[in-house]
Design a protein around this motif. Sequence first.
Motif, PDB file in Angstrom:
ATOM      1  N   ALA A 131     -83.726   2.472 -44.077  1.00 21.80           N
ATOM      2  CA  ALA A 131     -83.521   3.703 -43.310  1.00 21.80           C
ATOM      3  C   ALA A 131     -83.763   4.930 -44.177  1.00 21.80           C
ATOM      4  N   THR A 132     -84.241   5.993 -43.537  1.00 23.17           N
ATOM      5  CA  THR A 132     -84.379   7.285 -44.205  1.00 23.17           C
ATOM      6  C   THR A 132     -83.017   7.972 -44.286  1.00 23.17           C
ATOM      7  N   GLN A 133     -82.997   9.110 -44.945  1.00 19.30           N
ATOM      8  CA  GLN A 133     -81.785   9.924 -45.038  1.00 19.30           C
ATOM      9  C   GLN A 133     -81.693  10.946 -43.908  1.00 19.30           C
ATOM     10  N   ASN A 134     -82.564  10.823 -42.900  1.00 16.20           N
ATOM     11  CA  ASN A 134     -82.621  11.843 -41.858  1.00 16.20           C
ATOM     12  C   ASN A 134     -81.380  11.878 -40.970  1.00 16.20           C
ATOM     13  N   ARG A 135     -80.627  10.788 -40.924  1.00 10.43           N
ATOM     14  CA  ARG A 135     -79.423  10.781 -40.077  1.00 10.43           C
ATOM     15  C   ARG A 135     -78.360  11.706 -40.645  1.00 10.43           C
ATOM     16  N   GLN A 136     -78.226  11.736 -41.965  1.00 13.51           N
ATOM     17  CA  GLN A 136     -77.264  12.610 -42.628  1.00 13.51           C
ATOM     18  C   GLN A 136     -78.039  13.450 -43.637  1.00 13.51           C
ATOM     19  N   LEU A 137     -78.678  14.480 -43.137  1.00  8.58           N
ATOM     20  CA  LEU A 137     -79.619  15.268 -43.927  1.00  8.58           C
ATOM     21  C   LEU A 137     -78.882  16.105 -44.969  1.00  8.58           C
ATOM     22  N   ASP A 138     -79.314  16.003 -46.228  1.00 14.22           N
ATOM     23  CA  ASP A 138     -78.782  16.813 -47.322  1.00 14.22           C
ATOM     24  C   ASP A 138     -79.943  17.643 -47.866  1.00 14.22           C
ATOM     25  N   LEU A 139     -79.936  18.940 -47.563  1.00 15.32           N
ATOM     26  CA  LEU A 139     -81.055  19.797 -47.938  1.00 15.32           C
ATOM     27  C   LEU A 139     -81.067  20.140 -49.422  1.00 15.32           C
ATOM     28  N   THR A 140     -79.988  19.812 -50.144  1.00 15.76           N
ATOM     29  CA  THR A 140     -79.914  20.194 -51.555  1.00 15.76           C
ATOM     30  C   THR A 140     -79.919  18.997 -52.503  1.00 15.76           C
ATOM     31  N   ARG A 141     -80.169  17.797 -52.015  1.00 18.10           N
ATOM     32  CA  ARG A 141     -80.117  16.628 -52.901  1.00 18.10           C
ATOM     33  C   ARG A 141     -81.246  16.680 -53.926  1.00 18.10           C
ATOM     34  N   THR A 142     -81.022  16.069 -55.065  1.00 17.51           N
ATOM     35  CA  THR A 142     -81.965  16.147 -56.184  1.00 17.51           C
ATOM     36  C   THR A 142     -82.815  14.890 -56.331  1.00 17.51           C
ATOM     37  N   GLU A 143     -82.514  13.835 -55.546  1.00 14.93           N
ATOM     38  CA  GLU A 143     -83.301  12.602 -55.613  1.00 14.93           C
ATOM     39  C   GLU A 143     -83.779  12.224 -54.212  1.00 14.93           C
ATOM     40  N   ASP A 144     -84.945  11.582 -54.171  1.00 15.31           N
ATOM     41  CA  ASP A 144     -85.500  11.101 -52.908  1.00 15.31           C
ATOM     42  C   ASP A 144     -85.422   9.581 -52.891  1.00 15.31           C
ATOM     43  N   PHE A 145     -84.882   9.041 -51.805  1.00 14.79           N
ATOM     44  CA  PHE A 145     -84.773   7.585 -51.693  1.00 14.79           C
ATOM     45  C   PHE A 145     -84.538   7.201 -50.235  1.00 14.79           C
TER      46      PHE A 145
END
Length: 424
Positions: A318-332
Amino acid sequence: MAGARRVLATLRSHWKKTALGAGLLGWGASWLHGRHRDNLLRRAACQEAEVFGNQLIPSSMPLKKATVFLNPAACKGKARNLFEKNAAPILHLSGLDVTVVKTDYEGQAKKLLELMENTDLIIIAGGDGTVQEVITGLLRRADEAAFSKIPIGFIPLGKTCTLSHTLYPESMNQVQHITNATLAILKGETVPLDVLQIKGEKEQPVFAVTGLRWGAYRDAGVKASKYWYLGPLKTKAAHFFSTFKEWPQKRQADLMYLGPTERPPEEPEEKPSRPPLYVRLYRRLRLYWSPPPKEIPQEAAPEDWEELKLSTIELSIATQNRQLDLTRTEDFMDICIEADTVSKGQFVSRGSQKIRDPHTCPEGSQCIQASRCILQLPEGAEGSFGIDNEEYEAMPVEVKLLPRKLRFFCDPRMREQMLRAAVQ
């Protein structure tokens, strides 16, 4: 008084007809109240859209073009009527040059996207399946690098609209939900969403904004509609009868994956203005008289793949789109490998939770954060993939995260809520 007594006596002597009439009268009053409330919501939304339409623009500036991809078959064939009554008037009053493209069959949106000319906005009117088709067609284009920068609006008209929970506030009223989503497009606030690129050995890639599922919960969930006559118990019935098969229903595969990647700085939306002529001449002369030292090419570091043999009742990516964090420093992306030691009772109870939140990761599952993975399935693997709630044949695939690939319009309140949550 005598007349009132006669009326009461008549009502008492015909109490069945009285109860039926009272019920019909109450239902009719509720229906009329609902119609009136919906009309008020539509009128308020149209008045708000008129404010955008009445804004003055220079005569040399063309109108913004909006291309709407409408799936009339969504919501059991009600999508066309829902769009024309609740969304179309708002779009036309806003001053946009609107083109509506209606799809006639499954997969047509992918082909239409290959032929689409330039547009300023892309609007998807349908459900999860329509979103998946449009973004797949968009990202399969040879010029996808340019077209993926076009902002996308989503008008939730389908039975399942997973993205609406991220982009818009919750609403118990369908008309209000649709009008809010349409107005959000006009307000212009966007958020970047991750995309999964899912590629088989021979097939063209498929793209998803929610994720991929493979396992017993997914297979049982798609059969719930067969038990429609059981009403609210149909989901539990589908999972219960599924346990009569070979148990436990394990899925076995080999998984290779790479860890999270560091998020690069976000590119500015507006290009910097071109410097004056004398500045450009000075820079060229400086480079001519004192050229920079030649850079020695560095060898690329080998990719650190992790390998894992898995046995699970369900695998989800799953993507992180369900709980979007606009300031996170890593992509996964999140890989959830659920334990295969599940009792039949747990399977039935968790099945209902999976219908509400398909990518929930229960306690006892193995959770992995990855930027890319390769899933190798044995020959004759059971079940099918569910990619954004659309069914695909299960096969060996490579799943790659495309971070912040597309920008979707969202309600300004939701964006503010995301930023506030990130600060806390």
